[in-house]
Design a protein around this motif. Structure first.
Motif, short mmCIF file in Angstrom:
data_model
loop_
_atom_site.label_atom_id
_atom_site.label_comp_id
_atom_site.label_asym_id
_atom_site.label_seq_id
_atom_site.Cartn_x
_atom_site.Cartn_y
_atom_site.Cartn_z
N ILE A 168 0.86 -1.18 0.00
CA ILE A 168 0.00 0.00 0.00
C ILE A 168 0.90 1.23 0.00
CG2 ILE A 168 -1.79 1.27 1.22
CD1 ILE A 168 -2.62 -1.42 2.50
N ILE A 169 0.73 2.06 -1.01
CA ILE A 169 1.56 3.26 -1.15
C ILE A 169 0.67 4.48 -1.02
CG2 ILE A 169 3.10 4.54 -2.67
CD1 ILE A 169 3.78 1.81 -3.95
N ASP A 170 0.86 5.23 0.06
CA ASP A 170 0.11 6.46 0.31
C ASP A 170 0.86 7.63 -0.33
OD1 ASP A 170 -1.88 8.10 1.27
OD2 ASP A 170 -1.15 8.11 3.33
N GLU A 171 0.13 8.69 -0.62
CA GLU A 171 0.70 9.88 -1.26
C GLU A 171 1.38 9.52 -2.58
OE1 GLU A 171 0.13 12.92 -0.21
OE2 GLU A 171 -0.76 12.40 1.72
N ALA A 172 0.79 8.57 -3.31
CA ALA A 172 1.38 8.05 -4.54
C ALA A 172 1.53 9.12 -5.62
CB ALA A 172 0.56 6.88 -5.07
N GLN A 173 0.79 10.21 -5.52
CA GLN A 173 0.93 11.29 -6.50
C GLN A 173 2.30 11.95 -6.43
OE1 GLN A 173 -0.95 11.64 -3.76
NE2 GLN A 173 -0.22 13.52 -2.79
N MET A 174 3.04 11.71 -5.35
CA MET A 174 4.37 12.30 -5.18
C MET A 174 5.46 11.47 -5.86
SD MET A 174 3.59 14.97 -3.45
CE MET A 174 5.16 15.56 -2.86
#
Length: 81
Positions: free
Chosen positions: A11-17
């Motif tokens: 699970i990768i949070d803040e994937a827009q970065m």
């Protein structure tokens, strides 16, 4: 193989970065297969800007592998009460 083996859930949070190159490396993790089953499943979590890198032609292969896209909209005052 182990019939009860489950894939790793990444699970990768803040994937827009993440850069396009890094997102492509994450896609390569989804190539890992044993006995016809994926070894890694990935959930990308991010804000609406995540759509921008996913639209990059370099990530067409990743975009094709996305099985579901879920969008949460901001809640109003009544919904948060």
């Amino acid at each position: 193989g182990n019939d009860f083996a489950r894939p790793l859930l990444l699970i990768i949070d803040e994937a827009q970065m993440l850069s396009v190159d890094l997102l492509d490396e994450i896609r390569m993790l989804t190539n890992l297969i044993r006995d016809g089953r994926p070894l890694v499943q990935t959930i990308l979590v991010g804000n609406p800007r995540l759509e921008d890198p996913l639209a990059d032609p370099q990530l067409e292969s990743l975009s094709q592998r996305i099985s579901a896209r879920c969008y949460l909209h901001p809640m109003n005052h009544g919904e948060t009460a």
